[in-house]
Design an enzyme around this catalytic site. Sequence first.
Site, PDB file in Angstrom:
ATOM      1  N   ASN A   3       4.906   1.958   1.116  1.00  0.00           N
ATOM      2  CA  ASN A   3       5.858   1.995  -0.001  1.00  0.00           C
ATOM      3  C   ASN A   3       5.204   2.806  -1.099  1.00  0.00           C
ATOM      4  O   ASN A   3       4.026   2.616  -1.361  1.00  0.00           O
ATOM      5  CB  ASN A   3       6.033   0.581  -0.586  1.00  0.00           C
ATOM      6  CG  ASN A   3       7.206  -0.163  -0.013  1.00  0.00           C
ATOM      7  OD1 ASN A   3       8.264   0.410   0.200  1.00  0.00           O
ATOM      8  ND2 ASN A   3       7.023  -1.432   0.216  1.00  0.00           N
ATOM      9  N   SER A  21       0.851  -1.182   0.000  1.00  0.00           N
ATOM     10  CA  SER A  21       0.000   0.000   0.000  1.00  0.00           C
ATOM     11  C   SER A  21       0.882   1.225   0.000  1.00  0.00           C
ATOM     12  O   SER A  21       2.017   1.187   0.473  1.00  0.00           O
ATOM     13  CB  SER A  21      -0.872   0.019   1.253  1.00  0.00           C
ATOM     14  OG  SER A  21      -0.045   0.335   2.352  1.00  0.00           O
ATOM     15  N   LYS A  22       0.305   2.309  -0.516  1.00  0.00           N
ATOM     16  CA  LYS A  22       1.164   3.479  -0.671  1.00  0.00           C
ATOM     17  C   LYS A  22       1.463   4.172   0.648  1.00  0.00           C
ATOM     18  O   LYS A  22       2.258   5.083   0.692  1.00  0.00           O
ATOM     19  CB  LYS A  22       0.605   4.430  -1.715  1.00  0.00           C
ATOM     20  CG  LYS A  22      -0.740   4.995  -1.444  1.00  0.00           C
ATOM     21  CD  LYS A  22      -1.118   5.891  -2.618  1.00  0.00           C
ATOM     22  CE  LYS A  22      -2.567   6.265  -2.556  1.00  0.00           C
ATOM     23  NZ  LYS A  22      -3.039   6.896  -3.767  1.00  0.00           N
ATOM     24  N   ARG A  23       0.841   3.710   1.722  1.00  0.00           N
ATOM     25  CA  ARG A  23       1.225   4.272   3.014  1.00  0.00           C
ATOM     26  C   ARG A  23       2.597   3.755   3.447  1.00  0.00           C
ATOM     27  O   ARG A  23       3.330   4.417   4.132  1.00  0.00           O
ATOM     28  CB  ARG A  23       0.180   3.954   4.075  1.00  0.00           C
ATOM     29  CG  ARG A  23      -0.726   5.141   4.360  1.00  0.00           C
ATOM     30  CD  ARG A  23      -1.901   4.798   5.225  1.00  0.00           C
ATOM     31  NE  ARG A  23      -2.843   3.964   4.508  1.00  0.00           N
ATOM     32  CZ  ARG A  23      -3.189   2.733   4.855  1.00  0.00           C
ATOM     33  NH1 ARG A  23      -2.691   2.195   5.941  1.00  0.00           N
ATOM     34  NH2 ARG A  23      -4.033   2.040   4.139  1.00  0.00           N
ATOM     35  N   ASP A  46      -2.477  13.926  -2.430  1.00  0.00           N
ATOM     36  CA  ASP A  46      -2.819  12.614  -2.975  1.00  0.00           C
ATOM     37  C   ASP A  46      -4.130  12.648  -3.760  1.00  0.00           C
ATOM     38  O   ASP A  46      -4.295  11.930  -4.734  1.00  0.00           O
ATOM     39  CB  ASP A  46      -2.915  11.608  -1.820  1.00  0.00           C
ATOM     40  CG  ASP A  46      -3.047  10.191  -2.337  1.00  0.00           C
ATOM     41  OD1 ASP A  46      -2.429   9.902  -3.383  1.00  0.00           O
ATOM     42  OD2 ASP A  46      -3.760   9.386  -1.726  1.00  0.00           O
TER      43      ASP A  46
END
Length: 499
Positions: A256, A252-254, A406
């Site tokens: 990586n 998840s972009k949290r 975002d």
Amino acid sequence: MTVRTRVAPSPTGDPHVGTAYVALMNVLFAKKHGGQFLLRIEDTDRARSTAASERTILEALRWLGLSWDEGPDVGGPCGPYRQSDRSAIYKEHTGRLLDEGHAFKCFCATDRLDRMRMEQKLRGERQRYDGFCMHLSPTEVAAKEAAGEPFVVRMKVPRDGSVTIDDLRRGPIEIGWETVDMQVLMKSDGLPTYHLANVVDDHLMGITHVLRGEEWISSAPKHVLLYRYFGWEMPKLMHLPLLRNADRSKLSKRKNPTSILFYRSMGYLPQAMLNFLGLFALSSADGEEMATLDELVERFDLQNISLGGPVFDTAKLDWLNGRWIRERLDDAGFASAVQDWALNPARLGAIAPLARTRIERLSDLGPLTSFFFAGRLDLPAERLLDGKVPADVLRMAFQLALWRFDTLDEFDKSSVETVMRGLAEPTGAKFKDLVRHFYVAVTGNTASVPLFDAMGLLGRDIVRERLRQALATLGGSSKKEQEAWKKLDAPAAGEAEEG
Ligand code: GLU
């Protein structure tokens, strides 16, 4: 039989590394069998799909060195390859299912559906459509239609028994029909849902093998049923394991960055990135890990794909990228890679005007603009705190900016500025004071070329990474803080978008 595979991204955001991984596996499989690979855009979610996302997905896959035999940009005999251009085809197929009694019109209003789900929940039952409209008589249906009542089309689903999904790598997977809902196939606006469009297109496009993420396993029973209803042969399925963070949670972009464009901006070579994604299809017993696309094809075997969550290990990516730079590029190749990355006329042409009025000698250019040619900045806390805003307020400002950046449709000078101005109110800090700290976090200096231009040019991925790093250096944000800040964020984010 010619093997035909496809990747079918939904254009609803940045080009995700997971999409590239699935695309690559389908390319490898097709090439290994002398087949063809297609790209189809699945934009049935009209509210979330954007042309910009579609463009960047194609651009990112091409940057990686992937190409497709058929697709929205290259055409082909089974087009159009964008689902929003195929509405008539789905209408016709929905009509067929209705005529043959495999689907029905459902007129249930949202409040009835909500009540039904609530009652099911209270009874401790699985929440799913109860079949109410399946039992309407043809006269009742005709009357409702004549009265202009909106309806969706749902598929009929057996109530008992189970279905077996044959997965090329996992073997048979048995799923009970009681877990499968009477899926909406066509929405009240006459547009299809993913399930109908996906099955119809895979069939009409002659897809023989579907390699896709394991999150689609639970959808497979609906697809099996649709193939049966239409009397079509189903493509062979293989569900790929999802990429994971180092702690094994879903990538998840949290944790990586997940956009391919981030990795391009950070200066990874496309060959190394492709090689890295291809490692998930190489046998670990196989020694050498550096491989070109052709070598990956050569060594590809479905059985090599390990089902135990492949870890997206950025340390490995660094190592592989370093090896590619040292071992596979000569000096000229390296120079051209650097040029492609950032030292090209378009990039310099955008940066130079920002610097021109702020320097006395051309040699001032290097120090002033070096942050454009860097990835993370690794700044110490003292530097980030050099200004008037205290650490706790700054952490909040960084976090709010991360969220708001975002969700921006376009990340450019003016949208960045709107977000930045919107940070003053929730943080209680002065805009001017905040800007100074953001200057440091993003450029490494307290003054440089104009900040908002610079942020727009650096791009969302690098800016967010630097802010994320700055936030982490100041201690990050706790769950509790995040909850409190999210509350502040909601109304303000709306204003920022309008402004
Ligand atoms: N549009 C789906 C996605 O975004 C495709 C799923 C499939 O391959 O069937 O992942």
